[in-house]
Design an enzyme around this catalytic site. Structure first.
Site, PDB file in Angstrom:
ATOM      1  N   CYS A  56       0.840  -1.199   0.000  1.00  0.00           N
ATOM      2  CA  CYS A  56       0.000   0.000   0.000  1.00  0.00           C
ATOM      3  C   CYS A  56       0.877   1.251   0.000  1.00  0.00           C
ATOM      4  CB  CYS A  56      -0.917   0.003   1.217  1.00  0.00           C
ATOM      5  SG  CYS A  56      -2.015   1.438   1.280  1.00  0.00           S
ATOM      6  N   CYS A  60       0.375   5.087   6.772  1.00  0.00           N
ATOM      7  CA  CYS A  60      -0.264   4.940   8.082  1.00  0.00           C
ATOM      8  C   CYS A  60       0.740   4.349   9.078  1.00  0.00           C
ATOM      9  CB  CYS A  60      -1.489   4.040   7.982  1.00  0.00           C
ATOM     10  SG  CYS A  60      -2.707   4.588   6.767  1.00  0.00           S
ATOM     11  N   CYS A  63       0.377   0.613  10.269  1.00  0.00           N
ATOM     12  CA  CYS A  63       0.049  -0.461   9.334  1.00  0.00           C
ATOM     13  C   CYS A  63       1.266  -1.183   8.764  1.00  0.00           C
ATOM     14  CB  CYS A  63      -0.796   0.102   8.192  1.00  0.00           C
ATOM     15  SG  CYS A  63      -1.379  -1.195   7.071  1.00  0.00           S
ATOM     16  N   CYS A 100     -15.973 -10.007   5.643  1.00  0.00           N
ATOM     17  CA  CYS A 100     -15.357  -8.729   5.284  1.00  0.00           C
ATOM     18  C   CYS A 100     -14.106  -8.965   4.443  1.00  0.00           C
ATOM     19  CB  CYS A 100     -14.981  -7.954   6.532  1.00  0.00           C
ATOM     20  SG  CYS A 100     -16.339  -7.755   7.710  1.00  0.00           S
ATOM     21  N   CYS A 132     -19.090  -7.315   3.448  1.00  0.00           N
ATOM     22  CA  CYS A 132     -18.456  -6.052   3.803  1.00  0.00           C
ATOM     23  C   CYS A 132     -17.135  -5.957   3.045  1.00  0.00           C
ATOM     24  CB  CYS A 132     -18.217  -5.975   5.309  1.00  0.00           C
ATOM     25  SG  CYS A 132     -17.407  -4.463   5.879  1.00  0.00           S
ATOM     26  N   CYS A 192     -19.323   1.153   8.160  1.00  0.00           N
ATOM     27  CA  CYS A 192     -18.559   0.558   9.256  1.00  0.00           C
ATOM     28  C   CYS A 192     -17.380   1.498   9.499  1.00  0.00           C
ATOM     29  CB  CYS A 192     -18.091  -0.841   8.875  1.00  0.00           C
ATOM     30  SG  CYS A 192     -17.004  -1.616  10.103  1.00  0.00           S
ATOM     31  N   ARG A 264     -17.994  -2.990  17.636  1.00  0.00           N
ATOM     32  CA  ARG A 264     -17.183  -4.184  17.430  1.00  0.00           C
ATOM     33  C   ARG A 264     -15.891  -4.128  18.231  1.00  0.00           C
ATOM     34  NH1 ARG A 264     -16.806  -4.522  11.895  1.00  0.00           N
ATOM     35  NH2 ARG A 264     -18.869  -5.472  12.034  1.00  0.00           N
TER      36      ARG A 264
END
Length: 353
Positions: A56, A60, A63, A100, A132, A192, A264
């Site tokens: 990616c 972040c 991550c 998901c 999802c 979400c 969640r």
């Protein structure tokens, strides 16, 4: 517009005051709200699969999939539809009702890869599961394509407060996130959206993030509360583990200001004791990620979760049990379960009893 009992005008001072209540008072208030809108003994079981791992371009700080960080996560190809549906079948057989799919993309790009994800969504819905996805930023047209394919929910977290956000990521703005959230809502997909605790933020930052979420109209149907899982090679690798009571307070506050949301208990559960997890359920959590792995980090194994729920006297929810009207609105849209699909039952599978 949502019903009058849902407030979108919480002030930061009000949210802070709730968060800082004596713990027993906070839990009592959260339980009263929870029992008004949700069954007190039911938990939504969701399984998360990384359909495109690593590489990616975002930075972040938390991550391991970022290409900017030197971690053990290597870029992998996008899975095939058959591979994803095989995992979805296993998730359904183990008791999950929402599946998901996550791709390590900054944004969705039109073309064969996105078309494949659309086919994944259709296939998951044909299995009788809620579908999802979390794919990065979406345009209005892309959100509509996912809605037409039957997508139930789209995950796009705020991560933290606007004020703290610049300490965590520089490659995507807070307003970029809010724009995707708006596109999802316009398409009629349930949102979400939550955040991560333990990234060096203050209590004020946590409450401001929750206030921002509650101000959305409609409010998110699902609010994942994650505890940072520090990963070697990321800028946050040395962050200390969050105090479980901080998780409990955030969950209880989320329950009070977003009464109809599925709250969640998400990443970081491997570091929580059974007792801490049950306290989170008491605070208003009624959804967990279920399965041995999240995108790239560990999760309690299925047998441990079955034992936890059984000992706590809790049971899995059926699909579409959420009170979120947007979730209900997606039920008849898109592919329906194929003839002969095994009905999901709201109980722990027999082999665990």
């Amino acid at each position: 517009m949502q019903s009058p009992e849902i407030r979108h005008d919480w002030t930061l001072d009000e949210v802070l005051a709730i968060h800082e209540l004596p713990l027993t008072d906070l839990l009592l208030r959260a339980q009263m709200v929870h029992r008004r809108f949700h069954p007190p003994d039911s938990v939504q079981l969701c399984t998360l699969l990384s359909v495109k791992t690593g590489g990616c371009p975002e930075d972040c700080s938390y991550c391991p999939q970022s290409s900017k960080h030197d971690t053990s996560v290597e870029p992998e190809r996008l899975l095939t539809v058959d591979e994803v549906l095989s995992s979805a079948r296993r998730a359904r057989e183990s008791g999950s009702t929402r599946f998901c799919m996550g791709a390590a993309w900054r944004e969705v790009k039109d073309g064969p890869a996105f078309d494949r994800v659309v086919d994944m969504v259709k296939g998951v819905r044909e299995l009788g599961l809620e579908a999802c996805a979390t794919l990065g930023m979406l345009t209005e047209d892309q959100a509509k394509k996912l809605a037409d394919a039957g997508l139930t929910a789209y995950n796009h977290n705020l991560d933290t407060s606007r004020e703290h956000y610049g300490e965590i990521i520089s490659t995507r703005t807070y307003d970029d996130r809010l724009k995707t959230i708006s596109n999802v809502a316009k398409a009629g997909i349930s949102l979400c959206c939550g955040g991560i605790l333990g990234m060096g933020e203050s209590t004020r930052d946590r409450c401001e993030m929750l206030r921002t979420l509650a101000a959305l109209d409609p409010q998110p149907g699902s609010v994942p509360i994650n505890a940072l899982v520090p990963v070697e090679g990321t800028p946050l690798e040395d962050q200390p583990q969050i105090d479980p009571i901080d998780m409990v307070r955030a969950i209880a506050t989320a329950r009070i200001v977003m009464p109809k949301a599925m709250v969640r208990l998400s990443a970081g559960r491997t570091e929580l004791s059974r007792e801490a997890q049950i306290l989170c359920f008491m605070a208003g959590a009624n959804s967990i990620f279920y399965g041995d792995k999240l995108l790239t980090t560990g999760n309690p194994d299925v047998s441990a979760d079955r034992e936890l729920l059984r000992d706590a006297g809790m049971k899995p929810m059926l699909p579409y049990a959420s009170p979120d009207p947007t979730v209900q609105g997606t039920r008849e849209r898109g592919p329906q379960p194929k003839p002969g699909t095994i009905a999901l039952s709201a109980r722990i599978p027999a082999d665990a009893e």
